[in-house]
Design a protein around this motif. Structure first.
Motif, PDB file in Angstrom:
ATOM      1  N   PHE A 165       0.778  -1.255  -0.436  1.00  0.00           N
ATOM      2  CA  PHE A 165      -0.006   0.140   0.151  1.00  0.00           C
ATOM      3  C   PHE A 165       1.169   1.425   0.130  1.00  0.00           C
ATOM      4  O   PHE A 165       1.225   1.519  -1.015  1.00  0.00           O
ATOM      5  CB  PHE A 165      -1.222  -0.558   1.049  1.00  0.00           C
ATOM      6  CG  PHE A 165      -1.819   1.126   1.612  1.00  0.00           C
ATOM      7  CD1 PHE A 165      -2.538   1.660   0.400  1.00  0.00           C
ATOM      8  CD2 PHE A 165      -1.348   1.787   1.571  1.00  0.00           C
ATOM      9  CE1 PHE A 165      -3.114   2.807   0.286  1.00  0.00           C
ATOM     10  CE2 PHE A 165      -2.333   3.012   2.306  1.00  0.00           C
ATOM     11  CZ  PHE A 165      -3.458   3.584   1.452  1.00  0.00           C
ATOM     12  N   PHE A 166       1.690   1.053   1.220  1.00  0.00           N
ATOM     13  CA  PHE A 166       2.875   2.645   1.009  1.00  0.00           C
ATOM     14  C   PHE A 166       4.029   2.770   0.202  1.00  0.00           C
ATOM     15  O   PHE A 166       3.474   3.635  -1.043  1.00  0.00           O
ATOM     16  CB  PHE A 166       4.091   2.316   2.034  1.00  0.00           C
ATOM     17  CG  PHE A 166       2.579   2.561   2.943  1.00  0.00           C
ATOM     18  CD1 PHE A 166       2.640   3.817   3.936  1.00  0.00           C
ATOM     19  CD2 PHE A 166       2.402   1.532   3.821  1.00  0.00           C
ATOM     20  CE1 PHE A 166       1.290   3.871   5.126  1.00  0.00           C
ATOM     21  CE2 PHE A 166       1.699   1.741   5.360  1.00  0.00           C
ATOM     22  CZ  PHE A 166       1.805   2.801   5.702  1.00  0.00           C
ATOM     23  N   GLU A 167       4.264   1.391  -1.029  1.00  0.00           N
ATOM     24  CA  GLU A 167       5.139   1.509  -2.351  1.00  0.00           C
ATOM     25  C   GLU A 167       4.046   1.905  -3.559  1.00  0.00           C
ATOM     26  O   GLU A 167       4.982   3.073  -4.079  1.00  0.00           O
ATOM     27  CB  GLU A 167       5.776   0.301  -2.224  1.00  0.00           C
ATOM     28  CG  GLU A 167       6.489  -0.414  -1.314  1.00  0.00           C
ATOM     29  CD  GLU A 167       8.013   0.143  -1.601  1.00  0.00           C
ATOM     30  OE1 GLU A 167       8.182   1.135  -1.565  1.00  0.00           O
ATOM     31  OE2 GLU A 167       8.801  -0.083  -0.811  1.00  0.00           O
ATOM     32  N   LYS A 168       2.975   1.643  -3.779  1.00  0.00           N
ATOM     33  CA  LYS A 168       2.263   2.410  -4.328  1.00  0.00           C
ATOM     34  C   LYS A 168       2.053   3.494  -4.712  1.00  0.00           C
ATOM     35  O   LYS A 168       1.814   4.530  -5.374  1.00  0.00           O
ATOM     36  CB  LYS A 168       0.408   1.143  -4.021  1.00  0.00           C
ATOM     37  CG  LYS A 168       0.935  -0.081  -5.115  1.00  0.00           C
ATOM     38  CD  LYS A 168      -1.010  -0.191  -4.873  1.00  0.00           C
ATOM     39  CE  LYS A 168      -1.070  -2.166  -4.811  1.00  0.00           C
ATOM     40  NZ  LYS A 168      -1.750  -2.791  -4.155  1.00  0.00           N
ATOM     41  N   LEU A 169       2.250   4.658  -3.661  1.00  0.00           N
ATOM     42  CA  LEU A 169       2.610   5.883  -3.723  1.00  0.00           C
ATOM     43  C   LEU A 169       3.464   6.331  -4.954  1.00  0.00           C
ATOM     44  O   LEU A 169       3.264   7.456  -5.254  1.00  0.00           O
ATOM     45  CB  LEU A 169       2.939   7.059  -2.422  1.00  0.00           C
ATOM     46  CG  LEU A 169       2.399   6.595  -1.337  1.00  0.00           C
ATOM     47  CD1 LEU A 169       2.468   7.713   0.153  1.00  0.00           C
ATOM     48  CD2 LEU A 169       0.238   7.262  -1.260  1.00  0.00           C
ATOM     49  N   ASN A 170       4.207   5.118  -4.787  1.00  0.00           N
ATOM     50  CA  ASN A 170       4.922   5.475  -6.492  1.00  0.00           C
ATOM     51  C   ASN A 170       4.232   5.304  -7.617  1.00  0.00           C
ATOM     52  O   ASN A 170       3.726   3.747  -7.511  1.00  0.00           O
ATOM     53  CB  ASN A 170       6.011   4.729  -5.987  1.00  0.00           C
ATOM     54  CG  ASN A 170       7.327   4.538  -7.457  1.00  0.00           C
ATOM     55  OD1 ASN A 170       6.102   4.365  -8.968  1.00  0.00           O
ATOM     56  ND2 ASN A 170       7.781   5.237  -7.526  1.00  0.00           N
ATOM     57  N   LYS A 171       4.085   5.729  -9.008  1.00  0.00           N
ATOM     58  CA  LYS A 171       2.891   5.468 -10.202  1.00  0.00           C
ATOM     59  C   LYS A 171       3.142   4.196 -10.209  1.00  0.00           C
ATOM     60  O   LYS A 171       2.578   3.514 -11.075  1.00  0.00           O
ATOM     61  CB  LYS A 171       2.475   6.855 -10.352  1.00  0.00           C
ATOM     62  CG  LYS A 171       3.430   6.960 -11.592  1.00  0.00           C
ATOM     63  CD  LYS A 171       3.690   8.072 -11.859  1.00  0.00           C
ATOM     64  CE  LYS A 171       4.182   8.931 -13.290  1.00  0.00           C
ATOM     65  NZ  LYS A 171       5.362   8.473 -13.200  1.00  0.00           N
ATOM     66  N   ASP A 172       4.559   3.914 -10.818  1.00  0.00           N
ATOM     67  CA  ASP A 172       4.919   2.696 -10.868  1.00  0.00           C
ATOM     68  C   ASP A 172       4.967   1.482 -10.569  1.00  0.00           C
ATOM     69  O   ASP A 172       5.366   0.238 -11.737  1.00  0.00           O
ATOM     70  CB  ASP A 172       6.319   3.220 -11.388  1.00  0.00           C
ATOM     71  CG  ASP A 172       6.589   4.236 -12.865  1.00  0.00           C
ATOM     72  OD1 ASP A 172       5.256   4.822 -13.080  1.00  0.00           O
ATOM     73  OD2 ASP A 172       7.504   5.558 -12.483  1.00  0.00           O
ATOM     74  N   PHE A 173       4.846   1.409  -9.249  1.00  0.00           N
ATOM     75  CA  PHE A 173       5.070  -0.236  -8.323  1.00  0.00           C
ATOM     76  C   PHE A 173       3.625  -0.869  -8.766  1.00  0.00           C
ATOM     77  O   PHE A 173       2.579   0.046  -9.112  1.00  0.00           O
ATOM     78  CB  PHE A 173       4.352   0.645  -6.908  1.00  0.00           C
ATOM     79  CG  PHE A 173       5.075  -0.821  -6.184  1.00  0.00           C
ATOM     80  CD1 PHE A 173       6.302  -1.042  -6.007  1.00  0.00           C
ATOM     81  CD2 PHE A 173       3.119  -1.208  -6.093  1.00  0.00           C
ATOM     82  CE1 PHE A 173       6.410  -1.595  -4.221  1.00  0.00           C
ATOM     83  CE2 PHE A 173       3.678  -2.315  -4.723  1.00  0.00           C
ATOM     84  CZ  PHE A 173       5.111  -2.848  -4.263  1.00  0.00           C
ATOM     85  N   LYS A 174       4.240  -2.155  -9.220  1.00  0.00           N
ATOM     86  CA  LYS A 174       3.156  -2.794  -9.416  1.00  0.00           C
ATOM     87  C   LYS A 174       2.217  -3.491  -7.400  1.00  0.00           C
ATOM     88  O   LYS A 174       1.475  -3.536  -7.607  1.00  0.00           O
ATOM     89  CB  LYS A 174       3.346  -3.871 -10.478  1.00  0.00           C
ATOM     90  CG  LYS A 174       3.421  -2.387 -12.020  1.00  0.00           C
ATOM     91  CD  LYS A 174       2.542  -2.039 -12.363  1.00  0.00           C
ATOM     92  CE  LYS A 174       2.643  -1.304 -14.044  1.00  0.00           C
ATOM     93  NZ  LYS A 174       3.739  -0.395 -14.223  1.00  0.00           N
TER      94      LYS A 174
END
Ligand SMILES: C[S@@+](CC[C@H](N)C(=O)[O-])C[C@H]1O[C@@H](n2cnc3c(N)ncnc32)[C@H](O)[C@@H]1O
Lengths: 320, 149
Positions: free
Chosen positions: A276-285
């Motif tokens: 959830f936190f890593e998804k603040l990066n738009k490229d994270f899948k």
């Protein structure tokens, strides 16, 4: 405790701490309060005063994935989730302080991202926020995983290494290990990250070459002794894994090895909290599963041995 | 970049202690101390927003660079002003905050990058260990900030 299990312990702890922060966010933004009234997902989305509905939806999905919330008869229900945050006695000294400080910054960014994803306090973009990424890749945790990669991949004086999605710190750190008679080629698609990497290696006369390239466009060259993919699969769509793996293995000379480092989702329960936190990066899948990566490699018909090292490391070695 | 003439000033008999990274003293962690000169071991968080704001402010950047040149020595305000080519009131503003030009919150002392040391009724300024790290990052990010911000 070996370095690989220290690495795994730290990732495990990252996940456990992330769960705690998910619960904190749900409490702080009144999400649990609304859900406890037996609301539908739509009602939760509409009644909360959080402008970024897309992120709120992502948050609800995270709650479901972890098992804090379940959907029954169209309504969301809290189901008495409980988990333990154990730190076994002999693991305390293995916990590294660096990632805590960085993740704390990221937890805080969620409050701003709930307002708008482009809020200036959200510092997760590879180009716009290359400085934050650089700081993140410069922690004691990063030093540890680089050490593990170097040892596992036999990276030392005279090695030839290809690093896919190299970031801004590895070129300098691996370049130093390799020395003047080796070769390190770093590939990254972020010009900003590469600018920082260049500033760091320049003037050190290290055997480092940096290329701005999307690794999906990589050409197999059969040249390298070691190819590294560290924290990079998480930015790829699963449907691209096969093609990328084929090409990454195609960069190796006979006997060479591909080192893959990831918090593999099949080895870390509740990994969705960290995602959830890593998804603040738009490229994270999403974090990949070790089993899916391993079976894709086996499928591709490479004459290679696949070694699972702990919970976050895969070493694939081509036959000499 | 700047003239090399520096007034070196040993603060007191403790200057050797001052040169140690803060976290070495706090934790008594010999490993951290040994690695303090290296890049990776770090318990002090660097805030990119602080780096960016300093990058945008020429005067604060110059002061930091000068103090890093003479590190770990301290020097007095008028000397800093002379070297960076600004007047003392601006330099004071950048160091400790002053009226509305530089509010205290973004001053170098407030941010913990520079420390003010009093000796015999005089005030001297010196880069902190944290400030030294920040200068290192600013150097490494210089081109990136120029191009991408
Ligand atoms: C989390 S960082 C990891 C960096 C480095 N491998 C490490 O472990 O320290 C991910 C890096 O991969 C790069 N990246 C992500 N997707 C990529 C792609 N498709 N092609 C090239 N680089 C990519 C990003 O720009 C970023 O620098």
């Amino acid at each position: 405790m070996g370095e690989i299990s220290v690495l795994d312990s730290n990732i495990e702890h990252m996940v456990r701490m992330a769960i705690l922060h998910i619960i904190q966010l749900g409490t702080k933004h009144g999400v649990f309060k609304v859900i406890s009234r037996g609301a539908t997902q739509r009602e939760v989305l509409d009644s909360l005063d959080i402008p970024n509905k897309k992120l709120l939806l992502e948050f609800l999905n995270t709650l479901k994935a972890i098992g804090i919330v379940e959907e029954r008869d169209g309504r969301l229900k809290l189901n008495g989730f409980s988990y333990r945050l154990d730190v076994p006695k002999n693991h305390y000294e293995a916990l590294l302080p660096g990632w805590v400080a960085v993740l704390e910054e990221i937890y805080r960014m969620v409050d701003y991202a709930f307002i708008t994803p482009t809020h200036p306090h959200v510092l997760m973009d590879f180009d716009k926020d290359a400085d934050f990424w650089d700081i993140r890749m410069n922690t004691d945790f990063a030093a540890l995983y680089r050490e593990v990669i170097a040892k596992t991949g036999g990276i030392g004086q005279g090695s030839s290494v290809l690093d896919l999605g190299c970031g801004s710190v590895s070129p300098y750190e691996f370049g130093k290990r390799i020395g003047y008679d080796g070769l390190y080629v770093g590939v990254d698609y972020s010009p900003a990250i590469l600018e920082i990497a260049r500033a760091r290696v320049e003037g050190e006369s290290l055997p480092v070459e940096l290329k701005e390239l999307d690794l999906k466009l990589l050409r197999p060259v059969n040249e390298y002794q070691t190819t590294v993919m560290s924290f990079i699969f998480e930015y790829l769509k699963p449907e691209d894994y096969r093609r990328v793996l084929r090409r990454a293995l195609g960069t190796l000379r006979p006997g060479g090895s591909l080192i893959i480092l990831e918090p593999f989702r099949d080895n870390f329960r509740h990994i969705e909290a960290l995602e959830f936190f890593e998804k603040l990066n738009k490229d994270f899948k999403r974090f990949p599963a070790m089993s899916e990566v391993a079976s894709l490699i086996a499928d591709e018909g490479f004459d290679a041995s696949i070694k699972r090292l702990g919970r976050s490391l895969l070493k694939v070695t081509l036959k000499p | 970049m700047f003239t090399k003439k520096v007034i070196k000033f040993a603060i007191d008999n403790n200057s050797a202690v001052f040169q140690q990274p803060v976290f070495c003293k706090i934790k008594g962690n010999s490993n951290a101390c040994r690695n303090a000169g290296g890049r990776a071991v770090d318990t002090m968080i660097i805030d990119p927003q602080v780096l960016r704001s300093i990058h945008r402010s020429e005067l604060r950047k110059r002061i930091l660079l000068y103090l890093s040149e003479i590190y770990p020595s301290a020097t007095y305000l008028s000397e800093i002003a002379r070297i960076v080519g600004s007047d003392p009131s601006n330099v004071r503003g950048a160091l400790v905050g002053l009226g509305n030009r530089y509010n205290g919150e973004s001053s170098l002392v407030y941010l913990g990058l520079v420390e003010e040391v009093s000796n015999n009724g005089f005030k001297y300024y010196r880069l902190t260990e944290y400030g030294k790290k920040v200068v290192e990052y600013l150097r490494e990010y210089y081109r990136y900030y120029r191009k991408f911000m």
